[in-house]
Scaffold this motif. Structure first.
Motif, mmCIF file in Angstrom:
data_model
loop_
_atom_site.group_PDB
_atom_site.id
_atom_site.type_symbol
_atom_site.label_atom_id
_atom_site.label_comp_id
_atom_site.label_asym_id
_atom_site.label_seq_id
_atom_site.Cartn_x
_atom_site.Cartn_y
_atom_site.Cartn_z
ATOM 1 N N VAL A 26 0.931 -1.468 0.114
ATOM 2 C CA VAL A 26 0.029 0.205 0.637
ATOM 3 C C VAL A 26 0.729 1.040 0.229
ATOM 4 O O VAL A 26 1.895 1.240 0.823
ATOM 5 C CB VAL A 26 -1.004 -0.387 1.504
ATOM 6 N N ASP A 27 0.836 2.227 -1.111
ATOM 7 C CA ASP A 27 1.139 3.181 -0.829
ATOM 8 C C ASP A 27 0.283 4.260 -0.357
ATOM 9 O O ASP A 27 -0.569 4.441 -1.144
ATOM 10 C CB ASP A 27 2.341 3.210 -2.237
ATOM 11 N N LYS A 28 1.066 5.196 0.113
ATOM 12 C CA LYS A 28 0.696 6.607 0.701
ATOM 13 C C LYS A 28 1.105 7.526 -0.104
ATOM 14 O O LYS A 28 2.057 7.453 0.918
ATOM 15 C CB LYS A 28 0.128 6.625 2.132
ATOM 16 N N HIS A 29 0.477 9.095 -0.073
ATOM 17 C CA HIS A 29 1.446 10.150 -0.167
ATOM 18 C C HIS A 29 0.550 10.987 0.579
ATOM 19 O O HIS A 29 -0.378 11.513 0.560
ATOM 20 C CB HIS A 29 1.395 10.859 -1.924
ATOM 21 N N PHE A 30 1.112 11.677 1.790
ATOM 22 C CA PHE A 30 1.290 12.811 2.630
ATOM 23 C C PHE A 30 1.578 14.096 1.972
ATOM 24 O O PHE A 30 2.699 14.046 1.667
ATOM 25 C CB PHE A 30 1.320 12.688 3.481
ATOM 26 N N LEU A 35 -3.176 12.786 3.920
ATOM 27 C CA LEU A 35 -3.469 12.022 2.912
ATOM 28 C C LEU A 35 -4.055 12.444 2.125
ATOM 29 O O LEU A 35 -5.205 12.672 1.421
ATOM 30 C CB LEU A 35 -3.868 10.361 3.606
ATOM 31 N N VAL A 36 -3.267 12.538 0.620
ATOM 32 C CA VAL A 36 -3.472 12.361 -0.542
ATOM 33 C C VAL A 36 -4.522 12.042 -1.233
ATOM 34 O O VAL A 36 -5.165 11.866 -2.270
ATOM 35 C CB VAL A 36 -2.101 13.763 -1.335
ATOM 36 N N ASP A 37 -3.107 10.666 -1.502
ATOM 37 C CA ASP A 37 -3.565 9.728 -2.632
ATOM 38 C C ASP A 37 -3.404 8.227 -1.845
ATOM 39 O O ASP A 37 -2.091 8.509 -1.014
ATOM 40 C CB ASP A 37 -3.143 9.634 -3.585
ATOM 41 N N LYS A 62 5.371 13.708 1.809
ATOM 42 C CA LYS A 62 6.426 12.526 1.839
ATOM 43 C C LYS A 62 5.328 11.093 1.812
ATOM 44 O O LYS A 62 4.184 11.325 1.465
ATOM 45 C CB LYS A 62 6.760 12.551 3.454
ATOM 46 N N ASP A 63 6.020 9.990 1.075
ATOM 47 C CA ASP A 63 5.668 8.705 1.023
ATOM 48 C C ASP A 63 5.526 8.431 1.735
ATOM 49 O O ASP A 63 6.910 7.437 2.490
ATOM 50 C CB ASP A 63 6.043 8.915 -0.741
ATOM 51 N N GLN A 64 5.112 7.500 2.249
ATOM 52 C CA GLN A 64 5.121 5.800 2.742
ATOM 53 C C GLN A 64 4.731 4.703 1.953
ATOM 54 O O GLN A 64 3.501 4.681 1.013
ATOM 55 C CB GLN A 64 4.518 5.836 4.100
ATOM 56 N N LYS A 65 5.519 3.880 2.352
ATOM 57 C CA LYS A 65 4.474 2.594 1.637
ATOM 58 C C LYS A 65 4.800 0.944 2.725
ATOM 59 O O LYS A 65 5.081 1.091 4.108
ATOM 60 C CB LYS A 65 5.800 2.020 1.243
ATOM 61 N N VAL A 66 4.153 1.033 2.641
ATOM 62 C CA VAL A 66 3.004 -0.467 3.544
ATOM 63 C C VAL A 66 2.983 -1.872 2.701
ATOM 64 O O VAL A 66 2.416 -1.829 2.152
ATOM 65 C CB VAL A 66 1.839 -0.377 4.175
ATOM 66 N N SER A 67 4.424 -2.661 3.418
ATOM 67 C CA SER A 67 3.845 -3.996 2.578
ATOM 68 C C SER A 67 4.099 -4.570 3.486
ATOM 69 O O SER A 67 4.524 -4.889 4.670
ATOM 70 C CB SER A 67 5.185 -4.130 2.331
ATOM 71 N N VAL A 68 2.843 -5.720 2.819
ATOM 72 C CA VAL A 68 2.395 -7.368 3.904
ATOM 73 C C VAL A 68 2.453 -8.053 3.026
ATOM 74 O O VAL A 68 2.165 -8.588 1.778
ATOM 75 C CB VAL A 68 0.568 -7.022 3.887
ATOM 76 N N GLU A 69 3.748 -9.148 3.350
ATOM 77 C CA GLU A 69 4.630 -10.181 3.177
ATOM 78 C C GLU A 69 3.652 -11.612 3.413
ATOM 79 O O GLU A 69 3.070 -11.745 4.650
ATOM 80 C CB GLU A 69 5.745 -10.299 3.458
ATOM 81 N N GLY A 70 3.211 -12.074 2.018
ATOM 82 C CA GLY A 70 2.523 -13.513 2.661
ATOM 83 C C GLY A 70 3.534 -14.612 2.968
ATOM 84 O O GLY A 70 4.798 -14.526 2.924
#
Length: 131
Positions: A26-30, A35-37, A62-70
């Motif tokens: 999940v990629d977030k842009h603040f 939170l913009v996108d 700023k950009d924030q990435k949340v990774s969920v590994e399987g």
């Protein structure tokens, strides 16, 4: 009925394996604290304010990435379980399969006979009781 339960169980187990092994980001842009996108499986779009902060000396984006590994390792062997777990698994499987076995209908031997005539208790009808 038994086939339907087996197919439903197989589908649910396949979906469980699919979702437990699936990885996503999940990629977030603040911009500041807003939170913009937010995007899943792709890059989040920026607000276009990154270069405007360079002129004033402060960049609030700023950009924030949340990774969920399987799950990577799915190989589970029956022999890896200890004795108590093997006994429990075997007995649970046996009883669960036997739970949905159909019982054959039995013939009722007295279905062609009429019921006997009702016999009334005269003492109760006349309300006379021996003391």
């Amino acid at each position: 009925m038994k086939k339907l339960i087996q197919k439903t169980g197989s589908l649910l187990m396949a979906l469980l394996v699919l979702f437990s092994t699936m990885s996503f980001t999940v990629d977030k842009h603040f911009c500041g604290s807003i939170l913009v996108d937010q995007a899943v499986f792709s890059k989040a779009e920026s607000c276009g304010m990154e270069h405007a902060g360079d002129m004033t000396g402060e960049n609030g984006c700023k950009d924030q990435k949340v990774s969920v590994e399987g799950q990577k390792d799915l190989k589970i062997s029956f022999n890896d379980l200890d004795l108590h777990q093997q006994v429990f698994l075997a007995s649970f499987t046996y009883t669960f399969v036997e739970l949905f076995e159909e019982v054959p209908q039995q013939a009722i031997p007295f279905s062609d006979y009429s019921p006997p005539l009702l016999v009334y208790d005269i003492h109760l009808l006349d309300e006379t009781f021996l003391i």
